[in-house]
Design a protein around this motif. Sequence first.
Motif, short mmCIF file in Angstrom:
data_model
loop_
_atom_site.label_atom_id
_atom_site.label_comp_id
_atom_site.label_asym_id
_atom_site.label_seq_id
_atom_site.Cartn_x
_atom_site.Cartn_y
_atom_site.Cartn_z
N GLY A 224 0.84 -1.21 0.00
CA GLY A 224 0.00 0.00 0.00
C GLY A 224 0.87 1.25 0.00
N ALA A 225 0.58 2.18 0.91
CA ALA A 225 1.31 3.46 0.98
C ALA A 225 2.82 3.20 0.99
N GLY A 226 3.57 3.94 0.17
CA GLY A 226 5.03 3.82 0.13
C GLY A 226 5.51 2.49 -0.45
N GLY A 227 4.60 1.73 -1.08
CA GLY A 227 4.98 0.44 -1.66
C GLY A 227 5.25 -0.63 -0.60
N GLU A 228 4.86 -0.36 0.67
CA GLU A 228 5.13 -1.31 1.76
C GLU A 228 3.87 -2.10 2.12
N ILE A 229 4.07 -3.31 2.64
CA ILE A 229 2.94 -4.09 3.13
C ILE A 229 2.58 -3.52 4.50
N GLN A 230 1.44 -2.84 4.55
CA GLN A 230 1.08 -2.03 5.71
C GLN A 230 0.24 -2.83 6.71
N LEU A 231 0.63 -2.74 7.99
CA LEU A 231 -0.17 -3.35 9.06
C LEU A 231 -1.56 -2.70 9.10
N THR A 232 -1.59 -1.38 8.86
CA THR A 232 -2.88 -0.66 8.89
C THR A 232 -3.87 -1.26 7.89
N ASP A 233 -3.39 -1.59 6.69
CA ASP A 233 -4.30 -2.15 5.66
C ASP A 233 -4.84 -3.50 6.13
N ALA A 234 -3.96 -4.32 6.73
CA ALA A 234 -4.41 -5.63 7.23
C ALA A 234 -5.40 -5.45 8.38
N LEU A 235 -5.15 -4.49 9.26
CA LEU A 235 -6.07 -4.23 10.39
C LEU A 235 -7.42 -3.72 9.86
N ASN A 236 -7.37 -2.98 8.77
CA ASN A 236 -8.60 -2.49 8.16
C ASN A 236 -9.46 -3.67 7.69
N THR A 237 -8.82 -4.66 7.05
CA THR A 237 -9.55 -5.86 6.64
C THR A 237 -10.08 -6.60 7.86
N LEU A 238 -9.24 -6.71 8.90
CA LEU A 238 -9.67 -7.39 10.13
C LEU A 238 -10.91 -6.72 10.73
N ALA A 239 -10.94 -5.37 10.65
CA ALA A 239 -12.07 -4.62 11.22
C ALA A 239 -13.39 -4.93 10.52
N SER A 240 -13.31 -5.47 9.28
CA SER A 240 -14.56 -5.85 8.61
C SER A 240 -15.01 -7.26 9.01
N LEU A 241 -14.12 -7.99 9.73
CA LEU A 241 -14.43 -9.37 10.11
C LEU A 241 -14.72 -9.53 11.60
N GLN A 242 -14.11 -8.67 12.42
CA GLN A 242 -14.30 -8.77 13.87
C GLN A 242 -14.19 -7.39 14.50
N GLN A 243 -14.44 -7.31 15.80
CA GLN A 243 -14.37 -6.01 16.46
C GLN A 243 -12.93 -5.57 16.63
N VAL A 244 -12.63 -4.38 16.14
CA VAL A 244 -11.34 -3.74 16.39
C VAL A 244 -11.65 -2.46 17.17
N TRP A 245 -11.04 -2.34 18.34
CA TRP A 245 -11.32 -1.20 19.22
C TRP A 245 -10.20 -0.18 19.13
N ALA A 246 -10.57 1.08 19.03
CA ALA A 246 -9.59 2.17 19.14
C ALA A 246 -9.64 2.65 20.58
N TYR A 247 -8.52 2.52 21.26
CA TYR A 247 -8.47 2.92 22.68
C TYR A 247 -7.52 4.11 22.82
N THR A 248 -8.00 5.21 23.36
CA THR A 248 -7.15 6.38 23.57
C THR A 248 -6.38 6.18 24.88
N PHE A 249 -5.09 5.88 24.74
CA PHE A 249 -4.31 5.53 25.94
C PHE A 249 -3.86 6.78 26.69
#
Length: 288
Positions: A224-249
């Motif tokens: 994806g961005a920068g020609g790199e395999i992005q963790l964000t893109d994979a997490l985006n796919t995961l978010a369509s399959l299960q609950q992904v929570w954004a926690y403000t630490f």
Amino acid sequence: MVMKIKKAVIPAAGMGTRFLPATKAMPKEMLPIVDIPTLQLVVEEIVAAGIEDILIITGRGKSAIEDHFDRSIELEKLLEEKGKVEELADIKNISSLANIYYIRQKEPLGLGHAVLCARQFVGNEPFAVLLGDDIVHADLPVIGQLASIYTERGGTVVGCQRVGWENVHKYGVVDTDDPEASVVRVKRLTEKPDRSEASSDLAVLGRYIIDPKIFDIIEKTKPGAGGEIQLTDALNTLASLQQVWAYTFEGRRYDVGDRLGFLEATVEYALRRDDLSEKFRSFLSSLK
Ligand code: UTP
């Protein structure tokens, strides 16, 4: 089923191009904050959260990392002979902090690809990910804060903070119904969006508890961005399959891989140190 988080992964194989020339021969994760390497602060955060098995993803030119967490018999002997008791205890402590394992990412193809290198180590349990150049000063270790949210809610948890609209293009950004809430479900994640495309200024900042389903997803994720395999893109796919929570630490976070972030960390950590704060503060106030 919610499981205890027992394993942590620290990707530390990036090239550190934002910090050249210092990072030509030295891993950026070894840049010292006063006198402690950044990566040691990350390992200490993991240990403080009660996690003892750590995999560090390294690459070529990163052997200083292995040496740092190994014993140094010659140095121990020398400090013993010189009666430097405190230094000796500190040095011995580093090599017994945790069970640390290493694997090399043969090419820096992106953070997602680095996390995929942890597959054998992690197996089929949820695991923690902490970026090796990101540190957080906090009362409670941030990865422990995320683990508590995971225990309450299951799924996957990404550690976030608001970064201001002018900074969204540097981060993975969360699309959610309520960016003000301390825990909220992620609808979508976008890596390095333009300001005009970002749906909030809530950014993912270097701390994650991730479901092992991510590995199959990363395998299928295209660069994806920068020609790199992005963790964000994979997490985006995961978010369509299960609950992904954004926690403000809670905590003050620094990106040590960025020059300004490194300087901020150096100054503020020094000001927090009993042995340095007084003299350093008076030096700073003497500056024009
Ligand atoms: P960064 O994007 O900050 O690392 O990745 P980088 O690529 O070294 O940075 P610059 O932009 O060139 O200065 C965040 C973390 O992910 C690791 C890095 O080591 C860093 O700790 N990483 C990144 C990997 O382990 N492998 C990669 O392929 C990319």
